[in-house]
Design a protein around this motif. Structure first.
Motif, PDB file in Angstrom:
ATOM      1  N   SER A  53       0.826  -1.205   0.000  1.00 51.44           N
ATOM      2  CA  SER A  53       0.000   0.000   0.000  1.00 51.44           C
ATOM      3  C   SER A  53       0.860   1.255   0.000  1.00 51.44           C
ATOM      4  CB  SER A  53      -0.939   0.016   1.213  1.00 51.44           C
ATOM      5  OG  SER A  53      -0.198   0.047   2.416  1.00 51.44           O
ATOM      6  N   VAL A  54       0.322   2.329  -0.589  1.00 53.65           N
ATOM      7  CA  VAL A  54       1.038   3.599  -0.686  1.00 53.65           C
ATOM      8  C   VAL A  54       0.119   4.710  -0.193  1.00 53.65           C
ATOM      9  CG1 VAL A  54       2.243   5.202  -2.212  1.00 53.65           C
ATOM     10  CG2 VAL A  54       2.327   2.755  -2.681  1.00 53.65           C
ATOM     11  N   GLN A  55       0.642   5.595   0.631  1.00 55.17           N
ATOM     12  CA  GLN A  55      -0.147   6.694   1.167  1.00 55.17           C
ATOM     13  C   GLN A  55      -0.493   7.709   0.079  1.00 55.17           C
ATOM     14  OE1 GLN A  55       2.569   8.066   4.228  1.00 55.17           O
ATOM     15  NE2 GLN A  55       1.360   7.097   5.826  1.00 55.17           N
ATOM     16  N   ASN A  56      -1.581   8.455   0.297  1.00 53.38           N
ATOM     17  CA  ASN A  56      -1.905   9.568  -0.584  1.00 53.38           C
ATOM     18  C   ASN A  56      -0.835  10.648  -0.447  1.00 53.38           C
ATOM     19  OD1 ASN A  56      -4.360   8.447  -1.496  1.00 53.38           O
ATOM     20  ND2 ASN A  56      -5.430   9.193   0.323  1.00 53.38           N
ATOM     21  N   ILE A  57      -0.748  11.506  -1.442  1.00 54.57           N
ATOM     22  CA  ILE A  57       0.219  12.602  -1.371  1.00 54.57           C
ATOM     23  C   ILE A  57      -0.494  13.914  -1.039  1.00 54.57           C
ATOM     24  CG2 ILE A  57       1.800  11.505  -2.997  1.00 54.57           C
ATOM     25  CD1 ILE A  57       0.788  13.506  -5.120  1.00 54.57           C
ATOM     26  N   CYS A 123      -4.188  13.959  -2.693  1.00 53.00           N
ATOM     27  CA  CYS A 123      -4.294  13.361  -4.030  1.00 53.00           C
ATOM     28  C   CYS A 123      -3.887  11.898  -4.052  1.00 53.00           C
ATOM     29  CB  CYS A 123      -3.396  14.122  -5.018  1.00 53.00           C
ATOM     30  SG  CYS A 123      -3.674  15.898  -5.093  1.00 53.00           S
ATOM     31  N   ILE A 124      -4.384  11.199  -5.056  1.00 61.34           N
ATOM     32  CA  ILE A 124      -3.927   9.845  -5.342  1.00 61.34           C
ATOM     33  C   ILE A 124      -2.428   9.913  -5.643  1.00 61.34           C
ATOM     34  CG2 ILE A 124      -4.057   7.996  -7.086  1.00 61.34           C
ATOM     35  CD1 ILE A 124      -7.050   8.627  -7.290  1.00 61.34           C
ATOM     36  N   PRO A 125      -1.630   8.972  -5.142  1.00 58.83           N
ATOM     37  CA  PRO A 125      -0.168   9.059  -5.302  1.00 58.83           C
ATOM     38  C   PRO A 125       0.305   8.698  -6.706  1.00 58.83           C
ATOM     39  CG  PRO A 125      -0.748   7.044  -4.156  1.00 58.83           C
ATOM     40  CD  PRO A 125      -2.023   7.828  -4.296  1.00 58.83           C
ATOM     41  N   TYR A 126      -0.173   9.456  -7.683  1.00 62.46           N
ATOM     42  CA  TYR A 126       0.173   9.187  -9.075  1.00 62.46           C
ATOM     43  C   TYR A 126      -0.040  10.465  -9.872  1.00 62.46           C
ATOM     44  CZ  TYR A 126       0.829   5.989 -13.052  1.00 62.46           C
ATOM     45  OH  TYR A 126       1.328   5.326 -14.153  1.00 62.46           O
ATOM     46  N   PHE A 223     -15.683 -11.385 -28.034  1.00 61.42           N
ATOM     47  CA  PHE A 223     -15.815 -10.235 -27.140  1.00 61.42           C
ATOM     48  C   PHE A 223     -14.992  -9.067 -27.678  1.00 61.42           C
ATOM     49  CE2 PHE A 223     -16.853 -13.861 -24.572  1.00 61.42           C
ATOM     50  CZ  PHE A 223     -17.860 -13.415 -23.728  1.00 61.42           C
ATOM     51  N   GLN A 224     -15.417  -7.856 -27.351  1.00 64.94           N
ATOM     52  CA  GLN A 224     -14.685  -6.656 -27.737  1.00 64.94           C
ATOM     53  C   GLN A 224     -14.082  -6.023 -26.491  1.00 64.94           C
ATOM     54  OE1 GLN A 224     -17.678  -4.309 -29.797  1.00 64.94           O
ATOM     55  NE2 GLN A 224     -17.027  -5.119 -31.780  1.00 64.94           N
ATOM     56  N   LEU A 225     -12.880  -5.446 -26.667  1.00 68.57           N
ATOM     57  CA  LEU A 225     -12.151  -4.905 -25.523  1.00 68.57           C
ATOM     58  C   LEU A 225     -11.667  -3.491 -25.796  1.00 68.57           C
ATOM     59  CD1 LEU A 225     -10.727  -5.282 -22.750  1.00 68.57           C
ATOM     60  CD2 LEU A 225      -8.750  -6.174 -24.026  1.00 68.57           C
ATOM     61  N   GLU A 226     -11.898  -2.604 -24.822  1.00 69.16           N
ATOM     62  CA  GLU A 226     -11.339  -1.260 -24.822  1.00 69.16           C
ATOM     63  C   GLU A 226     -10.499  -1.093 -23.567  1.00 69.16           C
ATOM     64  OE1 GLU A 226     -13.946   2.092 -25.587  1.00 69.16           O
ATOM     65  OE2 GLU A 226     -15.419   0.720 -26.461  1.00 69.16           O
ATOM     66  N   VAL A 227      -9.384  -0.379 -23.702  1.00 71.75           N
ATOM     67  CA  VAL A 227      -8.492  -0.147 -22.563  1.00 71.75           C
ATOM     68  C   VAL A 227      -8.285   1.351 -22.373  1.00 71.75           C
ATOM     69  CG1 VAL A 227      -6.244  -0.623 -21.536  1.00 71.75           C
ATOM     70  CG2 VAL A 227      -7.287  -2.303 -23.075  1.00 71.75           C
ATOM     71  N   ILE A 228      -8.522   1.829 -21.161  1.00 74.43           N
ATOM     72  CA  ILE A 228      -8.163   3.204 -20.780  1.00 74.43           C
ATOM     73  C   ILE A 228      -6.953   3.069 -19.865  1.00 74.43           C
ATOM     74  CG2 ILE A 228      -8.921   5.376 -19.749  1.00 74.43           C
ATOM     75  CD1 ILE A 228     -11.789   4.490 -20.268  1.00 74.43           C
ATOM     76  N   PRO A 229      -5.754   3.376 -20.345  1.00 74.63           N
ATOM     77  CA  PRO A 229      -4.533   3.017 -19.602  1.00 74.63           C
ATOM     78  C   PRO A 229      -4.252   3.822 -18.341  1.00 74.63           C
ATOM     79  CG  PRO A 229      -3.985   4.220 -21.595  1.00 74.63           C
ATOM     80  CD  PRO A 229      -5.457   3.950 -21.669  1.00 74.63           C
ATOM     81  N   TYR A 230      -4.686   5.075 -18.301  1.00 72.70           N
ATOM     82  CA  TYR A 230      -4.388   5.951 -17.158  1.00 72.70           C
ATOM     83  C   TYR A 230      -2.907   5.916 -16.797  1.00 72.70           C
ATOM     84  CZ  TYR A 230      -9.352   6.699 -16.369  1.00 72.70           C
ATOM     85  OH  TYR A 230     -10.675   7.056 -16.504  1.00 72.70           O
ATOM     86  N   TRP A 231      -2.058   6.053 -17.830  1.00 71.21           N
ATOM     87  CA  TRP A 231      -0.637   5.973 -17.526  1.00 71.21           C
ATOM     88  C   TRP A 231      -0.056   7.304 -17.045  1.00 71.21           C
ATOM     89  CZ3 TRP A 231      -0.439   3.367 -22.796  1.00 71.21           C
ATOM     90  CH2 TRP A 231      -0.745   4.272 -23.829  1.00 71.21           C
ATOM     91  N   GLY A 232       1.142   7.208 -16.486  1.00 69.48           N
ATOM     92  CA  GLY A 232       1.795   8.395 -15.929  1.00 69.48           C
ATOM     93  C   GLY A 232       2.984   7.981 -15.073  1.00 69.48           C
ATOM     94  N   TRP A 233       3.139   8.657 -13.918  1.00 66.92           N
ATOM     95  CA  TRP A 233       4.310   8.445 -13.060  1.00 66.92           C
ATOM     96  C   TRP A 233       3.866   8.331 -11.601  1.00 66.92           C
ATOM     97  CZ3 TRP A 233       3.324  12.348 -16.473  1.00 66.92           C
ATOM     98  CH2 TRP A 233       4.061  12.368 -17.645  1.00 66.92           C
ATOM     99  N   LYS A 234       4.545   7.474 -10.853  1.00 70.93           N
ATOM    100  CA  LYS A 234       4.292   7.403  -9.428  1.00 70.93           C
ATOM    101  C   LYS A 234       4.767   8.684  -8.772  1.00 70.93           C
ATOM    102  CE  LYS A 234       4.666   2.364  -9.261  1.00 70.93           C
ATOM    103  NZ  LYS A 234       5.397   1.192  -8.706  1.00 70.93           N
ATOM    104  N   ALA A 235       3.936   9.256  -7.950  1.00 72.98           N
ATOM    105  CA  ALA A 235       4.255  10.561  -7.351  1.00 72.98           C
ATOM    106  C   ALA A 235       5.145  10.396  -6.111  1.00 72.98           C
ATOM    107  CB  ALA A 235       2.971  11.283  -6.964  1.00 72.98           C
TER     108      ALA A 235
END
Length: 235
Positions: A53-57, A123-126, A223-235
């Motif tokens: 687990s990681v704390q919020n920032i 904030c979410i730590p990302y 089946f059909q698949l969509e992906v929302i990656p929500y990529w970025g960096w760990k804060a």
């Protein structure tokens, strides 16, 4: 050429719209991963293990009020600085933070005493990259390249019946009734109407994360698949 002062957007509005401005650069407190220390007889030093687990920032912003209509400005600021939303800074417009809560204390008291007041965004730590909100439609099997750090995507499956979603060889089986969303960050499965479907899936959400580099993704035929990656960096 005069360089524009750093500012920010929260819920798509800037402090200047409320008669205030960012007095100093934001202070961003890095996330801390929680861990456990275990003392073992005869061992020099404790054994340290992460519990995953990681704390919020916390992002602290110091603001000053420049509007002469002091009371109405305070009222509007308090209304704006409530709840949750997206936070982004003008010097990094391609990324944003997801705010869970805002602590602004007693604005009136701070301004009268110091001339400024502090707002703390929890904030979410990302730090999310803005293009990570785009949806990618994949064939029954394919590769999704992640140029960023490990991310926690959302998978949207449409179809009918039992389906297997595989990400880098890690499988999650699901009983899909027309549509199913698998949200790895929230560790939840639900339909587009909001109905929770956690009992319809079997597998480990953590193993469906998108790793840096190439990710092999497949879904059962039909089946059909969509992906929302929500990529970025760990804060």
């Amino acid at each position: 050429m005069v360089k524009e002062a750093v500012s920010f957007y929260f819920k798509e509005k800037r402090p200047e719209e409320f008669g205030s401005f960012l007095y100093d650069l934001p202070e961003i407190k890095s996330a801390n991963e929680k861990y456990t220390q275990t003392n073992i007889p005869g061992r020099v030093g404790s054994l340290v293990t992460s519990n995953g687990s990681v704390q919020n920032i916390e992002i602290k912003c110091t603001l000053s009020i420049v509007n002469k209509r002091f009371l109405s400005t305070l009222r509007n600021l308090k209304e704006w600085l409530l709840g949750h939303g997206k936070l982004s800074f003008t010097e990094t417009p391609d990324s944003y933070y997801e705010v869970l809560w805002v602590d602004h204390g007693d604005i009136a008291r701070q301004v009268r005493k110091y001339g400024q007041f502090t707002v703390t965004f929890i904030c979410i730590p990302y730090e999310f990259e803005i293009t990570g909100k785009e949806s990618y439609t994949l064939p029954s099997s394919g590769i999704l390249n992640n140029s960023f750090q490990e991310s926690m995507p959302v998978y949207k499956i449409t179809g009918e019946g039992m389906c297997t979603l595989s990400v880098n060889g890690n499988e999650m089986t699901a009983n899909v009734g027309q549509n199913l969303t698998i949200d790895t960050r929230r560790m939840s499965a639900y339909r587009t109407d909001g109905t929770v479907m956690n009992t319809s899936v079997t597998g480990d959400y953590d193993k469906l994360h998108l790793l840096h580099g190439s990710n092999e993704i497949s879904v059962s035929s039909g089946f059909q698949l969509e992906v929302i990656p929500y990529w970025g960096w760990k804060a």
